[in-house]
Motif scaffolding. Structure first.
Motif, mmCIF file in Angstrom:
data_model
loop_
_atom_site.group_PDB
_atom_site.id
_atom_site.type_symbol
_atom_site.label_atom_id
_atom_site.label_comp_id
_atom_site.label_asym_id
_atom_site.label_seq_id
_atom_site.Cartn_x
_atom_site.Cartn_y
_atom_site.Cartn_z
ATOM 1 N N LEU A 250 0.757 38.263 30.042
ATOM 2 C CA LEU A 250 0.743 38.115 31.459
ATOM 3 C C LEU A 250 1.942 38.955 32.221
ATOM 4 N N THR A 251 1.967 39.355 33.541
ATOM 5 C CA THR A 251 2.919 39.869 33.902
ATOM 6 C C THR A 251 3.285 39.141 35.165
ATOM 7 N N ALA A 252 4.839 39.088 35.483
ATOM 8 C CA ALA A 252 5.506 38.216 36.565
ATOM 9 C C ALA A 252 5.106 39.065 37.952
ATOM 10 N N ARG A 253 4.755 40.157 38.064
ATOM 11 C CA ARG A 253 4.433 40.919 39.344
ATOM 12 C C ARG A 253 2.988 41.654 38.936
ATOM 13 N N GLU A 254 2.342 41.738 40.101
ATOM 14 C CA GLU A 254 1.004 42.346 40.052
ATOM 15 C C GLU A 254 -0.075 42.042 38.860
ATOM 16 N N LEU A 255 -0.148 40.741 38.735
ATOM 17 C CA LEU A 255 -0.974 40.038 38.020
ATOM 18 C C LEU A 255 -2.585 40.647 38.021
ATOM 19 N N TRP A 256 -2.720 41.052 39.377
ATOM 20 C CA TRP A 256 -4.081 41.382 39.752
ATOM 21 C C TRP A 256 -4.532 42.863 38.994
ATOM 22 N N LEU A 257 -3.342 43.639 38.819
ATOM 23 C CA LEU A 257 -3.729 44.811 37.920
ATOM 24 C C LEU A 257 -4.139 44.522 36.597
ATOM 25 N N ARG A 258 -3.533 43.619 36.030
ATOM 26 C CA ARG A 258 -3.582 43.335 34.497
ATOM 27 C C ARG A 258 -4.987 42.819 34.320
ATOM 28 N N ALA A 259 -5.514 41.852 35.398
ATOM 29 C CA ALA A 259 -6.498 41.295 35.503
ATOM 30 C C ALA A 259 -7.665 42.250 35.696
ATOM 31 N N THR A 260 -7.625 43.246 36.308
ATOM 32 C CA THR A 260 -8.491 44.493 36.528
ATOM 33 C C THR A 260 -8.738 44.997 35.073
ATOM 34 N N GLN A 261 -7.529 45.519 34.483
ATOM 35 C CA GLN A 261 -7.548 46.100 33.053
ATOM 36 C C GLN A 261 -8.335 45.033 32.087
ATOM 37 N N TRP A 262 -8.235 43.811 32.185
ATOM 38 C CA TRP A 262 -8.960 42.949 31.376
ATOM 39 C C TRP A 262 -10.532 42.917 31.836
ATOM 40 N N ALA A 263 -10.812 43.016 33.177
ATOM 41 C CA ALA A 263 -12.223 42.992 33.475
ATOM 42 C C ALA A 263 -12.955 44.480 33.026
ATOM 43 N N LYS A 264 -12.047 45.494 32.894
ATOM 44 C CA LYS A 264 -12.640 46.775 32.609
ATOM 45 C C LYS A 264 -12.760 46.775 30.867
ATOM 46 N N SER A 265 -12.155 45.793 30.052
ATOM 47 C CA SER A 265 -12.289 45.896 28.735
ATOM 48 C C SER A 265 -12.911 44.649 28.133
ATOM 49 N N TYR A 266 -13.177 43.360 28.885
ATOM 50 C CA TYR A 266 -13.867 42.378 28.615
ATOM 51 C C TYR A 266 -15.103 41.938 29.239
ATOM 52 N N GLY A 267 -15.059 42.402 30.562
ATOM 53 C CA GLY A 267 -16.294 42.142 31.706
ATOM 54 C C GLY A 267 -15.712 41.480 32.921
ATOM 55 N N ASP A 268 -16.586 40.873 33.614
ATOM 56 C CA ASP A 268 -16.375 40.271 34.872
ATOM 57 C C ASP A 268 -15.563 38.995 34.937
ATOM 58 N N VAL A 269 -15.917 38.255 33.816
ATOM 59 C CA VAL A 269 -15.330 36.931 33.684
ATOM 60 C C VAL A 269 -14.514 37.023 32.161
ATOM 61 N N VAL A 270 -12.941 36.760 32.550
ATOM 62 C CA VAL A 270 -11.936 36.779 31.475
ATOM 63 C C VAL A 270 -11.217 35.461 31.194
ATOM 64 N N TYR A 271 -11.090 35.352 30.001
ATOM 65 C CA TYR A 271 -10.430 33.825 29.631
ATOM 66 C C TYR A 271 -9.366 33.992 28.743
ATOM 67 N N ILE A 272 -8.276 33.502 29.306
ATOM 68 C CA ILE A 272 -6.783 33.591 28.443
ATOM 69 C C ILE A 272 -6.680 32.329 28.160
ATOM 70 N N HIS A 273 -5.710 31.949 27.396
ATOM 71 C CA HIS A 273 -5.003 30.850 27.030
ATOM 72 C C HIS A 273 -3.553 30.895 27.035
ATOM 73 N N VAL A 274 -2.981 30.040 27.806
ATOM 74 C CA VAL A 274 -1.390 30.044 27.859
ATOM 75 C C VAL A 274 -0.784 28.694 27.776
ATOM 76 N N PHE A 275 0.074 28.472 26.466
ATOM 77 C CA PHE A 275 0.444 27.001 26.309
ATOM 78 C C PHE A 275 -0.307 26.131 26.290
ATOM 79 N N GLY A 276 -1.650 26.272 25.764
ATOM 80 C CA GLY A 276 -2.493 25.056 25.577
ATOM 81 C C GLY A 276 -3.282 25.027 27.203
ATOM 82 N N GLN A 277 -3.174 25.869 28.187
ATOM 83 C CA GLN A 277 -4.025 25.641 29.480
ATOM 84 C C GLN A 277 -4.803 26.806 29.313
#
Length: 128
Positions: A45-72
């Motif tokens: 995760l990034t503190a700023r511009e999280l949407w850019l990271r989400a866009t990168q994940w969309a290109k790599s993993y598809g339209d729906v991306v799941y991440i896990h952060v501290f059990g959530q």
């Protein structure tokens, strides 16, 4: 030496059981970056511009991306079409609204359709 072998086999069996139970608990999840054991994807995760990271994940993993952060678990839906499919077409599956046990099952009002305002559906004033 045989006791050390038993400890190693026992540890591997416990680890395998833990992984299998976790898979059953969470079911099949959408693709996403591999999480760390305790922290999950907190370093992804990034503190700023999280949407850019989400866009990168969309290109790599598809339209729906799941991440896990501290059990959530966090689900990123990156296209309008995927959002419509998940929220409108399959919204009842993903709704976390609990059932009204007292008003429904115990009082015999299972068939009643309530409006969001609390009144009977079709009554514009929300009266019961």
């Amino acid at each position: 030496m045989p006791s050390l072998l038993l400890v190693v086999i026992g540890t591997l069996a416990l680890l395998f059981t833990f992984v299998q139970v976790r898979k059953k608990k969470y079911g099949v999840l959408p693709p996403g970056p591999k999480p760390l054991p305790v922290f999950g994807n907190v370093l992804d995760l990034t503190a700023r511009e999280l949407w850019l990271r989400a866009t990168q994940w969309a290109k790599s993993y598809g339209d729906v991306v799941y991440i896990h952060v501290f059990g959530q678990g966090l689900l990123f839906v990156n296209t309008y079409e995927a959002a419509i499919d998940l929220l409108e077409k399959k919204g009842a599956i993903y709704s976390d609204k609990p059932g009204l046990v007292m008003a429904g099952e115990l009082c015999g009002c299972e068939d009643r359709q309530d409006s969001p305002r609390g009144g009977v559906a079709g009554d514009p004033r929300g009266n019961v």
